[in-house]
Design an enzyme around this catalytic site. Structure first.
Site, mmCIF file in Angstrom:
data_model
loop_
_atom_site.group_PDB
_atom_site.id
_atom_site.type_symbol
_atom_site.label_atom_id
_atom_site.label_comp_id
_atom_site.label_asym_id
_atom_site.label_seq_id
_atom_site.Cartn_x
_atom_site.Cartn_y
_atom_site.Cartn_z
ATOM 1 N N SER A 28 0.976 -1.304 0.313
ATOM 2 C CA SER A 28 0.161 -0.316 0.058
ATOM 3 C C SER A 28 0.928 1.454 0.714
ATOM 4 O O SER A 28 0.180 2.189 -0.586
ATOM 5 C CB SER A 28 -0.723 -0.365 1.443
ATOM 6 O OG SER A 28 -0.111 0.086 2.337
ATOM 7 N N GLY A 65 -1.722 -4.146 0.832
ATOM 8 C CA GLY A 65 -1.886 -4.883 1.917
ATOM 9 C C GLY A 65 -1.692 -7.096 1.630
ATOM 10 O O GLY A 65 -1.435 -7.248 2.172
ATOM 11 N N ASN A 94 4.237 -5.444 6.124
ATOM 12 C CA ASN A 94 2.577 -5.971 6.475
ATOM 13 C C ASN A 94 2.748 -7.240 6.651
ATOM 14 O O ASN A 94 2.266 -8.043 7.703
ATOM 15 C CB ASN A 94 0.986 -6.100 4.367
ATOM 16 C CG ASN A 94 1.118 -4.797 4.328
ATOM 17 O OD1 ASN A 94 0.830 -4.619 5.837
ATOM 18 N ND2 ASN A 94 0.828 -4.714 3.046
ATOM 19 N N ASP A 175 -4.362 7.795 9.466
ATOM 20 C CA ASP A 175 -4.415 6.022 10.181
ATOM 21 C C ASP A 175 -2.913 6.309 10.626
ATOM 22 O O ASP A 175 -2.570 4.889 11.264
ATOM 23 C CB ASP A 175 -4.554 5.030 9.008
ATOM 24 C CG ASP A 175 -3.885 5.557 8.127
ATOM 25 O OD1 ASP A 175 -2.787 5.886 8.102
ATOM 26 O OD2 ASP A 175 -3.827 4.222 6.852
ATOM 27 N N HIS A 178 -0.024 6.113 6.385
ATOM 28 C CA HIS A 178 0.069 6.201 5.242
ATOM 29 C C HIS A 178 0.532 7.304 4.680
ATOM 30 O O HIS A 178 -0.757 8.175 4.608
ATOM 31 C CB HIS A 178 -1.244 5.511 4.432
ATOM 32 C CG HIS A 178 -1.469 3.959 4.552
ATOM 33 N ND1 HIS A 178 -1.980 3.622 5.426
ATOM 34 C CD2 HIS A 178 -0.871 2.568 3.921
ATOM 35 C CE1 HIS A 178 -2.288 2.222 5.626
ATOM 36 N NE2 HIS A 178 -1.034 1.603 3.788
#
Length: 200
Positions: A28, A65, A94, A175, A178
């Site tokens: 991502s 992801g 991840n 978040d 990112h």
């Protein structure tokens, strides 16, 4: 007229032939998470590289992801379809966020590098780090994967751009993980500066 068209086709073909193909294999952080893909830093990278006299066609093979295992499964098709001369590997975040044993992403990254090399491409590895709240020991072991692989496989290792972005709240999404659209031009310029000397 036919000669003129043939001349134009020759120019077009020659320009395409000299354009370096770069595949970005990421998650991502490279896929343009929650933003139009044209705003994501890989889409801005060709123009950023022109500042360094590099003409590059960028294929963004990043998927939000993705773990190193997910990307490894997708890689053979991407290599066959695009035959890139270079592959920038931005993977592992991840794996770390899911608490995978460091040996898992290490094994997958080594396999990814081997597949790229076997295809005739040149891999470039990006250092990935995870938040310190996962524990200093785990964070240290995870970060060491990348320097170890770089040394063993003799692959260029470039810094993790997120470390310089995350300290600027205005460049981060809510978040806290990112980069937002404001950060993308800086990321593109930074990555371009780091990889331009490697694109020979």
């Amino acid at each position: 007229m036919i000669r003129w068209l043939s001349f134009l086709w020759l120019i077009l073909f020659s320009s395409q032939a000299t354009c370096t193909q770069l595949l970005i294999l990421g998650d991502s952080l490279s896929a343009g998470y929650q933003m139009p893909i044209e705003q994501a830093w890989p889409s801005l990278l060709p123009d950023a590289l022109k500042k360094h006299d590099r003409t590059v066609s960028v294929i963004n093979g990043s998927v939000s992801g993705d773990t190193t295992g997910n990307a490894l499964a997708r890689l053979p098709k991407l290599l066959k379809q695009h035959a890139p001369e270079y592959v920038l590997i931005e993977l592992g975040a991840n794996d770390g966020l899911r608490g995978f044993t460091p040996s898992i992403p290490k094994k997958n990254l080594v396999r990814i590098i081997d597949l790229i090399s076997q295809s005739g491409g040149k891999p470039i590895l990006m250092q990935i780090r995870i938040p310190p709240n996962y524990g200093q020991r785990y964070s240290r072991l995870f970060s060491a994967i990348y320097t170890n692989i770089s040394d063993i496989k003799q692959v260029p290792l470039i810094p993790f751009f997120l470390e310089q972005v995350i300290i600027r709240p205005e460049w981060m999404k809510d978040d806290g993980l990112h980069p937002n659209a404001k950060a993308q031009p800086w990321i593109a310029d930074t990555v371009a500066r780091q990889i331009a000397p490697l694109l020979m």
